[in-house]
Every structure is written in structure tokens, then in C-alpha cells.
Write a protein that holds these residues in place. Structure first.
Motif, PDB file in Angstrom:
ATOM      1  N   ASP A  38      -6.659  -2.205  -6.345  1.00  0.00           N
ATOM      2  CA  ASP A  38      -6.977  -3.609  -6.126  1.00  0.00           C
ATOM      3  C   ASP A  38      -7.612  -3.729  -4.749  1.00  0.00           C
ATOM      4  O   ASP A  38      -6.910  -3.739  -3.735  1.00  0.00           O
ATOM      5  CB  ASP A  38      -5.701  -4.447  -6.207  1.00  0.00           C
ATOM      6  CG  ASP A  38      -5.981  -5.936  -6.127  1.00  0.00           C
ATOM      7  OD1 ASP A  38      -7.073  -6.319  -5.650  1.00  0.00           O
ATOM      8  OD2 ASP A  38      -5.104  -6.734  -6.522  1.00  0.00           O
ATOM      9  N   PRO A  39      -8.953  -3.808  -4.662  1.00  0.00           N
ATOM     10  CA  PRO A  39      -9.611  -3.806  -3.354  1.00  0.00           C
ATOM     11  C   PRO A  39      -9.235  -4.994  -2.476  1.00  0.00           C
ATOM     12  O   PRO A  39      -9.077  -4.843  -1.265  1.00  0.00           O
ATOM     13  CB  PRO A  39     -11.106  -3.822  -3.714  1.00  0.00           C
ATOM     14  CG  PRO A  39     -11.178  -4.333  -5.103  1.00  0.00           C
ATOM     15  CD  PRO A  39      -9.913  -3.888  -5.766  1.00  0.00           C
ATOM     16  N   GLN A  40      -9.063  -6.163  -3.082  1.00  0.00           N
ATOM     17  CA  GLN A  40      -8.724  -7.340  -2.289  1.00  0.00           C
ATOM     18  C   GLN A  40      -7.340  -7.200  -1.656  1.00  0.00           C
ATOM     19  O   GLN A  40      -7.149  -7.504  -0.474  1.00  0.00           O
ATOM     20  CB  GLN A  40      -8.770  -8.594  -3.161  1.00  0.00           C
ATOM     21  CG  GLN A  40      -8.537  -9.886  -2.383  1.00  0.00           C
ATOM     22  CD  GLN A  40      -8.730 -11.120  -3.246  1.00  0.00           C
ATOM     23  OE1 GLN A  40      -9.055 -11.018  -4.425  1.00  0.00           O
ATOM     24  NE2 GLN A  40      -8.537 -12.287  -2.655  1.00  0.00           N
ATOM     25  N   LYS A  41      -6.402  -6.706  -2.429  1.00  0.00           N
ATOM     26  CA  LYS A  41      -5.048  -6.505  -1.915  1.00  0.00           C
ATOM     27  C   LYS A  41      -5.040  -5.454  -0.805  1.00  0.00           C
ATOM     28  O   LYS A  41      -4.366  -5.616   0.228  1.00  0.00           O
ATOM     29  CB  LYS A  41      -4.125  -6.074  -3.053  1.00  0.00           C
ATOM     30  CG  LYS A  41      -2.677  -5.876  -2.646  1.00  0.00           C
ATOM     31  CD  LYS A  41      -1.833  -5.490  -3.854  1.00  0.00           C
ATOM     32  CE  LYS A  41      -0.374  -5.245  -3.456  1.00  0.00           C
ATOM     33  NZ  LYS A  41       0.448  -4.856  -4.629  1.00  0.00           N
ATOM     34  N   LEU A  42      -5.799  -4.368  -1.017  1.00  0.00           N
ATOM     35  CA  LEU A  42      -5.862  -3.299  -0.023  1.00  0.00           C
ATOM     36  C   LEU A  42      -6.501  -3.793   1.270  1.00  0.00           C
ATOM     37  O   LEU A  42      -5.998  -3.518   2.372  1.00  0.00           O
ATOM     38  CB  LEU A  42      -6.644  -2.112  -0.576  1.00  0.00           C
ATOM     39  CG  LEU A  42      -6.861  -0.932   0.363  1.00  0.00           C
ATOM     40  CD1 LEU A  42      -5.521  -0.352   0.820  1.00  0.00           C
ATOM     41  CD2 LEU A  42      -7.719   0.147  -0.311  1.00  0.00           C
ATOM     42  N   GLU A  43      -7.608  -4.524   1.146  1.00  0.00           N
ATOM     43  CA  GLU A  43      -8.291  -5.021   2.338  1.00  0.00           C
ATOM     44  C   GLU A  43      -7.432  -6.019   3.101  1.00  0.00           C
ATOM     45  O   GLU A  43      -7.435  -6.028   4.343  1.00  0.00           O
ATOM     46  CB  GLU A  43      -9.630  -5.645   1.937  1.00  0.00           C
ATOM     47  CG  GLU A  43     -10.655  -4.622   1.458  1.00  0.00           C
ATOM     48  CD  GLU A  43     -11.894  -5.265   0.892  1.00  0.00           C
ATOM     49  OE1 GLU A  43     -11.993  -6.521   0.956  1.00  0.00           O
ATOM     50  OE2 GLU A  43     -12.769  -4.549   0.378  1.00  0.00           O
ATOM     51  N   THR A  44      -6.690  -6.863   2.385  1.00  0.00           N
ATOM     52  CA  THR A  44      -5.806  -7.818   3.045  1.00  0.00           C
ATOM     53  C   THR A  44      -4.716  -7.107   3.831  1.00  0.00           C
ATOM     54  O   THR A  44      -4.449  -7.427   4.995  1.00  0.00           O
ATOM     55  CB  THR A  44      -5.166  -8.762   2.012  1.00  0.00           C
ATOM     56  OG1 THR A  44      -6.197  -9.482   1.324  1.00  0.00           O
ATOM     57  CG2 THR A  44      -4.225  -9.756   2.685  1.00  0.00           C
ATOM     58  N   ALA A  45      -4.097  -6.099   3.195  1.00  0.00           N
ATOM     59  CA  ALA A  45      -3.030  -5.346   3.871  1.00  0.00           C
ATOM     60  C   ALA A  45      -3.577  -4.586   5.071  1.00  0.00           C
ATOM     61  O   ALA A  45      -2.943  -4.537   6.135  1.00  0.00           O
ATOM     62  CB  ALA A  45      -2.379  -4.387   2.882  1.00  0.00           C
ATOM     63  N   LEU A  46      -4.758  -4.005   4.925  1.00  0.00           N
ATOM     64  CA  LEU A  46      -5.359  -3.273   6.039  1.00  0.00           C
ATOM     65  C   LEU A  46      -5.745  -4.215   7.163  1.00  0.00           C
ATOM     66  O   LEU A  46      -5.552  -3.903   8.351  1.00  0.00           O
ATOM     67  CB  LEU A  46      -6.581  -2.500   5.550  1.00  0.00           C
ATOM     68  CG  LEU A  46      -7.348  -1.710   6.614  1.00  0.00           C
ATOM     69  CD1 LEU A  46      -6.444  -0.667   7.260  1.00  0.00           C
ATOM     70  CD2 LEU A  46      -8.580  -1.049   6.000  1.00  0.00           C
TER      71      LEU A  46
END
Length: 209
Positions: A38-46
Motif C-alpha cells: 500500500d504505497p499511501q500507507k507506506l509513504e505516510t508512515a515514512l
């Protein structure tokens, strides 16, 4: 085995190509399943970790996944102290490296999709040549033997089309997955460069400068 006898060497070649194609398709399907994230979830966490300057947390987050996006973003975190232009060039190189991995085996499928019908047609033509070569010996009841020779010659055409059609469908699907992943990686690069330009994670200690 009787069918293979009728089809001759061409049918054996098509069989080998079908086995190799199936192996590549299954391997690629498994590969893309592993790559899913999930790119959006990953980018948010990063982004949260970069905002806090938590290099260790950012690195651990990216090392926890096996997707191409995880690897590209991990390179960015490892080289966070580089300037924006150098970082973007580095990430673009990493994206190309990942795309090479994503496209592995697809060129073979593309070749198979093109040559399978041609091989099938070649087998049929060779079979028809054999039928017509013996045509002077056919008469009366022997015409049934001629008809039998014709349908035997058509076996390779059927085999070639039977191989080409599913390979084309599979190749189209796999290429769409590559395009989707390429777009995801491009957006990931845009995200990380935006974070860099906004001054996020200025306290992040990259492994390389």
C-alpha cells in the motif's frame, strides 16, 4: 504420444515453449504478489519518521517490506544527506534497476506470442507438403487417407494458437502490472523529493552523504 507423432518436431518445440512460458508466468505472478504494498500507507508512515528525524525507524520500516517501493525509498533514506538533485538522480537509477527486475522474462513471453502461431503454421505447411507429395497415389477410397493427412497437418496450427492466445493474455496482464508499479515508483520518488525540499528529516543521519 500419438498426437506428438502426428505433429512431428514442431509440436515438441511448441510443447517446450509452453512449459517455459508457464513457468515464467507463474514465477512473475508470484513475484508481483510479493511486490504488492500500500504505497499511501507506506509513504505516510515514512513521512512521520522523516518529520521526527528518526533514521533508524525509517530504515527499519523500509527493511520490513520486500517491494520495489520499499527498496527505492530505502536508498533515499540511506542517502538523505545528499542534495536534492543528486538524490533524484540516484533514485531514478534505482527505479530503472527495479523496472529491469519487474520486466524480467516478459521479453521471452513476447517472442513466444509472436512465433508460436508461425511455428504452428510451419508445421501445417510441412504436413501439407507431405500430403500433396503423395497426392498422385491417392484415388477413390484413398481420398480418406488424404483427409486424414490434412487433419494431422493442422494439429500444429491448433497447438501454436493454443499456446499464443494465453501467452498474449498473460503478457498483457503482466505488462499492466509493470506499468502500475512504474507509476507507483515514480510517485514514490516525487514524494521523497518533496519531503527533501520541504526540509523534512533534516536530523536524519544517512549512511552516505
Amino acid at each position: 504420444m500419438e498426437i506428438f507423432t502426428y505433429g512431428g518436431p514442431i509440436l515438441w518445440v511448441l510443447t517446450i515453449l509452453s512449459v517455459l512460458s508457464l513457468a515464467i508466468i507463474l514465477e512473475r505472478l508470484w513475484f508481483f504478489k510479493v511486490q504488492s504494498t500500500d504505497p499511501q500507507k507506506l509513504e505516510t508512515a515514512l513521512g512521520e519518521r522523516l518529520y521526527l528525524g528518526d533514521h533508524k525507524g525509517a530504515a527499519e520500516l523500509l527493511m520490513s517490506g520486500k517491494s520495489s517501493l520499499h527498496r527505492v525509498l530505502k536508498v533515499a533514506v540511506d542517502h538523505w544527506k545528499a542534495d536534492s538533485d543528486a538524490l533524484q538522480i540516484l533514485l531514478e537509477q534505482e527505479v530503472r534497476r527495479e523496472l529491469f527486475k519487474l520486466e524480467r522474462g516478459l521479453s521471452f513471453l513476447a517472442v513466444v506470442s509472436r512465433i508460436a502461431p508461425l511455428l504452428g503454421l510451419l508445421g501445417t505447411i510441412l504436413g501439407m507438403i507431405d500430403v500433396f507429395r503423395n497426392l498422385p497415389g491417392f484415388s477413390g477410397a484413398n481420398m480418406a487417407m488424404m483427409a486424414e493427412g490434412i487433419w494431422k497437418a493442422l494439429i500444429t496450427t491448433v497447438a501454436g494458437l493454443s499456446l499464443a492466445i494465453p501467452v498474449i493474455l498473460s503478457l498483457t496482464y503482466l505488462q499492466s502490472k509493470v506499468e502500475d508499479m512504474e507509476e507507483t515508483l515514480s510517485r514514490g520518488v516525487d514524494f521523497i523529493i518533496r519531503e527533501k525540499l520541504l526540509g523534512r528529516g533534516e536530523n536524519v543521519e544517512g549512511q552516505n552523504s
